[in-house]
Design an enzyme around this catalytic site. Sequence first.
Site, PDB file in Angstrom:
ATOM      1  N   HIS A   1      67.287  35.465 -32.766  1.00  0.00           N
ATOM      2  CA  HIS A   1      68.365  34.346 -33.610  1.00  0.00           C
ATOM      3  C   HIS A   1      67.611  33.613 -32.971  1.00  0.00           C
ATOM      4  O   HIS A   1      66.028  33.293 -32.450  1.00  0.00           O
ATOM      5  CB  HIS A   1      68.942  33.929 -32.545  1.00  0.00           C
TER       6      HIS A   1
ATOM      7  N   GLN B   1      74.430  37.284 -26.472  1.00  0.00           N
ATOM      8  CA  GLN B   1      75.524  38.235 -27.681  1.00  0.00           C
ATOM      9  C   GLN B   1      76.188  40.124 -26.424  1.00  0.00           C
ATOM     10  O   GLN B   1      76.340  40.198 -26.944  1.00  0.00           O
ATOM     11  CB  GLN B   1      74.994  39.139 -28.861  1.00  0.00           C
TER      12      GLN B   1
ATOM     13  N   ASP C   1      66.733  37.089 -24.387  1.00  0.00           N
ATOM     14  CA  ASP C   1      68.527  36.250 -24.731  1.00  0.00           C
ATOM     15  C   ASP C   1      69.642  36.797 -24.278  1.00  0.00           C
ATOM     16  O   ASP C   1      69.765  37.839 -26.023  1.00  0.00           O
ATOM     17  CB  ASP C   1      67.998  36.065 -26.303  1.00  0.00           C
TER      18      ASP C   1
ATOM     19  N   LYS D   1      80.472  31.454 -25.298  1.00  0.00           N
ATOM     20  CA  LYS D   1      80.755  33.100 -26.306  1.00  0.00           C
ATOM     21  C   LYS D   1      81.424  33.755 -25.325  1.00  0.00           C
ATOM     22  O   LYS D   1      82.269  35.156 -25.694  1.00  0.00           O
ATOM     23  CB  LYS D   1      79.376  33.315 -27.024  1.00  0.00           C
TER      24      LYS D   1
ATOM     25  N   CYS E   1      71.488  32.216 -38.023  1.00  0.00           N
ATOM     26  CA  CYS E   1      70.430  31.538 -37.784  1.00  0.00           C
ATOM     27  C   CYS E   1      69.449  32.533 -37.273  1.00  0.00           C
ATOM     28  O   CYS E   1      68.802  32.243 -36.069  1.00  0.00           O
ATOM     29  CB  CYS E   1      70.973  30.925 -36.153  1.00  0.00           C
TER      30      CYS E   1
HETATM   31  N1  C6P Z   1      74.530  32.613 -31.875  1.00  0.00           N
HETATM   32  C1  C6P Z   1      76.200  32.733 -33.856  1.00  0.00           C
HETATM   33  O1  C6P Z   1      77.294  32.066 -34.801  1.00  0.00           O
HETATM   34  P1  C6P Z   1      73.528  28.592 -28.785  1.00  0.00           P
HETATM   35  O2  C6P Z   1      73.781  28.292 -29.383  1.00  0.00           O
HETATM   36  O3  C6P Z   1      72.387  27.948 -27.485  1.00  0.00           O
HETATM   37  O4  C6P Z   1      74.955  28.426 -27.493  1.00  0.00           O
HETATM   38  O5  C6P Z   1      73.111  30.236 -28.967  1.00  0.00           O
HETATM   39  C2  C6P Z   1      72.388  30.435 -29.476  1.00  0.00           C
HETATM   40  C3  C6P Z   1      72.262  31.429 -29.736  1.00  0.00           C
HETATM   41  C4  C6P Z   1      70.497  33.101 -28.971  1.00  0.00           C
HETATM   42  N2  C6P Z   1      70.936  33.884 -29.291  1.00  0.00           N
HETATM   43  C5  C6P Z   1      72.127  34.474 -30.096  1.00  0.00           C
HETATM   44  C6  C6P Z   1      71.840  35.919 -29.426  1.00  0.00           C
HETATM   45  C7  C6P Z   1      73.156  33.699 -30.758  1.00  0.00           C
HETATM   46  O6  C6P Z   1      73.871  34.545 -31.287  1.00  0.00           O
HETATM   47  C8  C6P Z   1      73.041  32.883 -30.831  1.00  0.00           C
HETATM   48  C9  C6P Z   1      74.463  31.872 -30.818  1.00  0.00           C
HETATM   49  C10 C6P Z   1      76.436  31.983 -32.907  1.00  0.00           C
HETATM   50  O7  C6P Z   1      75.403  33.677 -34.186  1.00  0.00           O
HETATM   51  C11 C6P Z   1      75.684  30.687 -33.452  1.00  0.00           C
HETATM   52  S1  C6P Z   1      74.339  30.956 -34.553  1.00  0.00           S
END
Ligand code: C6P
Length: 407
Positions: free
Chosen positions: A122, A202, A199, A225, A365
């Site tokens: 991401h 997920q 990261d 999430k 993203c």
């Molecule tokens: N992915 C998706 O629809 P934030 O925005 O900081 O809470 O998370 C960012 C982020 C970082 N790493 C991974 C693997 C992610 O999936 C995400 C967020 C969402 O896939 C929004 S783009």
Amino acid sequence: MSVSFDPKTIKKDFPFFTNRPNLVYLDSAASSQKPQMVTDAITDFYTKDYANIHRGIYDLSEKATAQYEEVRGKVKDFIKARSPKEIIFTSGTTESINLVAQSYARKHLKNGDEIIVTAMEHHANLVPWQVVAKQTGAKLRIWDITDDGTLDSKELNKLLNRQTKLLAITHVSNVLGVINDLKWITQKAHAVNAKVIVDAAQSVPHMGIDVEYLDCDFLAFSTHKMLGPTGVGVLYAKERHLEEMDPWLYGGDMIREVTLTKSTWNDAPWRFEAGTPNIAGVIGLGAAIDYLKNIGMNNIRTHEQYLIQKAIESLGSLPYITIYGPKDIQKRSGVLSFSIDGVHPHDIAQILDEDEIAIRVGHHCAMPLTKRLGVAATARASFYLYNTDEDIERLVNGLEKVYKVFT
Ligand code: C6P
């Protein structure tokens, strides 16, 4: 699906689904819905117990501080960290990773050092490393994916060397749903003395995590999430790394002593939490952890495996659908990206939306990954503990309708 796990009963804990009984929500990878328990915890705090923390010496403020710090302990237990001092509250995964990039990597990396990132990251776990590489003169090296969307261990062996100082990797891809073998990866990286930042945006919401077992150096995730509120995230870091890290943001609460010309810093983790934090959000996170623990992370993982198997079989039986990533459900989480021959993903989402089915489309993203897959965008359905067989059936019927409309 196990008899003890009934998503229809679980759904009843979520006022959102009572208010929208016909909605099929398949976008939990973007953000999850919230159980009543979480919204109640936040409302109760604001309506009964609200005060700022770490400042007041009156009873209410001390109680608010205790509630906030209690959640640090809950997070520590939830991801099996060694100490609550290894838990920093941030605004989300993005901030957690940027904190490591600026407070740790920028200080420790120099010209000629190497950072490995994978092609399935991401942007939140790619762009901060591009920036740190520029700031320090370090070189960014890319661990590419194979054509089935997994990471090839042989490729990592070729990339790792004595110059490798950091490996940034997602635990679970938000596009492919692939689960990476972190235990093996951290062992390999540590053999050349490189640090590993994970990261876990997920993965933490969907499976039991044990940071001590994984032996990662840093791990980042977002509360929104995992049934909690927006605006709160966590950075786990081994205590010895935190001791070596300077703060990234400066101001109230992160200091020990301030004169007009200089300041000294508070201990970790508080020196990384400058200013008034999202107190109510952290308390909401505590309730989300209680809820998830009560259901059981293994039960959630088993249910999602059941759903993904069913979804892969159902969508896979439609000849005009391409599914991205491996078909082996042991290797993947409850995220499913796909496309329909001759139909733009945005049209898929629009037609499904007319039938109250919410999925996400786009590059998610992860633009380099989407490009690597040879497409401009994909459609993505993502599942969580409240999704049911009927949700998948409605998705499949919806996709059949999409194909009929556009061909
Ligand atoms: N992915 C998706 O629809 P934030 O925005 O900081 O809470 O998370 C960012 C982020 C970082 N790493 C991974 C693997 C992610 O999936 C995400 C967020 C969402 O896939 C929004 S783009």
